[in-house]
Write an enzyme that holds these catalytic residues in place. Structure first.
Site, PDB file in Angstrom:
ATOM      1  N   GLU A 177      48.596  27.813  57.398  1.00  0.00           N
ATOM      2  CA  GLU A 177      48.522  27.155  58.705  1.00  0.00           C
ATOM      3  C   GLU A 177      49.227  27.998  59.759  1.00  0.00           C
ATOM      4  O   GLU A 177      50.043  28.856  59.451  1.00  0.00           O
ATOM      5  CB  GLU A 177      49.140  25.757  58.655  1.00  0.00           C
ATOM      6  CG  GLU A 177      50.404  25.606  57.827  1.00  0.00           C
ATOM      7  CD  GLU A 177      51.587  26.429  58.280  1.00  0.00           C
ATOM      8  OE1 GLU A 177      51.805  26.541  59.495  1.00  0.00           O
ATOM      9  OE2 GLU A 177      52.297  26.970  57.424  1.00  0.00           O
ATOM     10  N   GLU A 320      51.674  30.573  57.290  1.00  0.00           N
ATOM     11  CA  GLU A 320      50.499  31.441  57.361  1.00  0.00           C
ATOM     12  C   GLU A 320      49.844  31.703  56.002  1.00  0.00           C
ATOM     13  O   GLU A 320      49.011  32.589  55.885  1.00  0.00           O
ATOM     14  CB  GLU A 320      50.838  32.814  57.971  1.00  0.00           C
ATOM     15  CG  GLU A 320      51.194  32.830  59.416  1.00  0.00           C
ATOM     16  CD  GLU A 320      51.370  34.248  59.952  1.00  0.00           C
ATOM     17  OE1 GLU A 320      50.812  35.214  59.366  1.00  0.00           O
ATOM     18  OE2 GLU A 320      52.079  34.404  60.947  1.00  0.00           O
TER      19      GLU A 320
END
Length: 356
Positions: A177, A320
């Site tokens: 994310e 991430e």
């Protein structure tokens, strides 16, 4: 007019996990020339793949990283070091393949797909998939993050992203994310779902000071008090104090179970999404793989709530999908052994047997 959300129909399509293939994979591991179960979790990882794919003849998966990017209205409360404009910039960097996860993924030859599921602006780079459900969430300290229907649409967007990637030949999804301020809604959700005080589940995110952390905790208390989410209703919690990136990853976890591929969970925020997916659709759980324990305070709590163990404890909390990509390298080692080791007979070694 937007198409009618069909989340319930999607959940009904989840494929049953194949226990027979799992057992066959264990038997194959036990026939190889090494101490029984000597590679621990690496053996378990391959066995899970067998159950997911429905065969003990597990081939190297063709993975892809999916990053759900979205903005959070609660940033207006000063819960982050940086402003929301950073979300879009990092997704652009992902398009250029220069963000942290892209550097790691490059080492493994894995493609990274940045998905804009709810940034304040459309992504400009051609590699960004613009699938925005809405442009940022509401400020949860004052109002719900989104409507219940928007939460459903975001979940469906995650499902359909996985289905599209499956159609392109990918057979493993690695989730991550990107969203400035997203540790605030994820901590709010964890507080509600785990019945924990916000102070127990809230961390410094991307580097808040002690005073900043205390303020963040108070903002989360306010968000819960204002919105009154029902912990027994996942969509209520998600829509009231959640985020679009969490909803998108939730959809990825369901999508993997629908098409029959493993989905790797990253850290704390990803595990909140995974917990929600399992509560919505328990049949998806065998398709989920926990990869590392986040250094965020609730990282271990969420894994315990999921009943999952992880192979990596390295204090990571970058997000991430970086932890999940790091863990993918373990599959390469595990599959190399699974395909490369001789049997006991071929290695001229007396066979080990399980002792009672």
């Amino acid at each position: 007019m937007a198409a009618k959300v069909k989340l319930e129909e999607y959940i009904a399509q989840i494929k049953p996990y194949n226990k027979e293939a799992e057992e066959a994979a264990w038997k194959y591991w036990d026939s190889l020339c090494k101490p029984l179960r000597g590679m621990g979790m690496l053996e378990e990882m391959v066995v899970q793949l067998a159950g997911i794919y429905g065969t003990e003849k597990v081939e190297d998966p063709n993975p892809v990283v999916v990053i759900m990017g979205a903005d959070n209205g609660v940033v207006a409360e000063g819960v982050s070091q940086t402003g929301s404009e950073v979300t879009a910039q990092v997704l652009e960097n992902m398009g250029e393949r220069i963000s942290s996860v892209c550097i790691l993924a490059r080492q493994e030859g894995i493609e990274v797909i940045p998905v804009n599921i709810g940034m304040l602006t459309d992504g400009k780079h051609p590699r960004i998939w613009n699938r925005a459900v809405r442009y940022g969430t509401g400020n949860i300290a004052k109002e719900p993050a989104m409507s219940r229907e928007e939460a459903k649409r975001a979940i469906q967007t995650g499902i359909e992203t996985v289905k599209e990637l499956y159609g392109q030949g990918y057979r493993m999804i690695i989730t991550g994310e990107m969203g400035i301020g997203n540790t605030t809604p994820s901590s709010a959700m964890a507080s509600v779902l785990l019945s924990r005080d916000p102070a127990e589940v809230t961390g410094r995110g991307a580097g808040l000071s002690t005073a900043g952390l205390e303020h963040k905790i108070e903002v989360i208390r306010q968000a819960i008090a204002v919105n009154k989410p029902d912990k027994d209703d996942i969509l209520d919690v998600l829509s009231k104090v959640g985020s679009l990136d969490i909803a998108g990853m939730l959809g990825c976890y369901l999508g993997g179970a629908i098409v029959g591929v493993p989905v790797l969970i990253d850290g704390f925020i990803s595990s909140v999404a995974a917990y929600c997916a399992v509560k919505l659709a328990p049949a998806c759980r065998p398709y989920l793989v926990a990869t590392h324990c986040s250094a965020e305070p609730a990282g271990k709590m969420m894994l315990e709530a999921l009943g999952m163990e992880v192979p990596i404890h390295a204090g990571m909390h970058l997000g991430e999908g970086t932890g999940a990509v790091t863990a993918y390298s373990l599959y390469k080692y595990a599959l190399a052994l699974y395909h490369g080791l001789p049997s006991f007979a071929e290695g001229n070694v007396e066979e080990y047997t399980h002792q009672v």
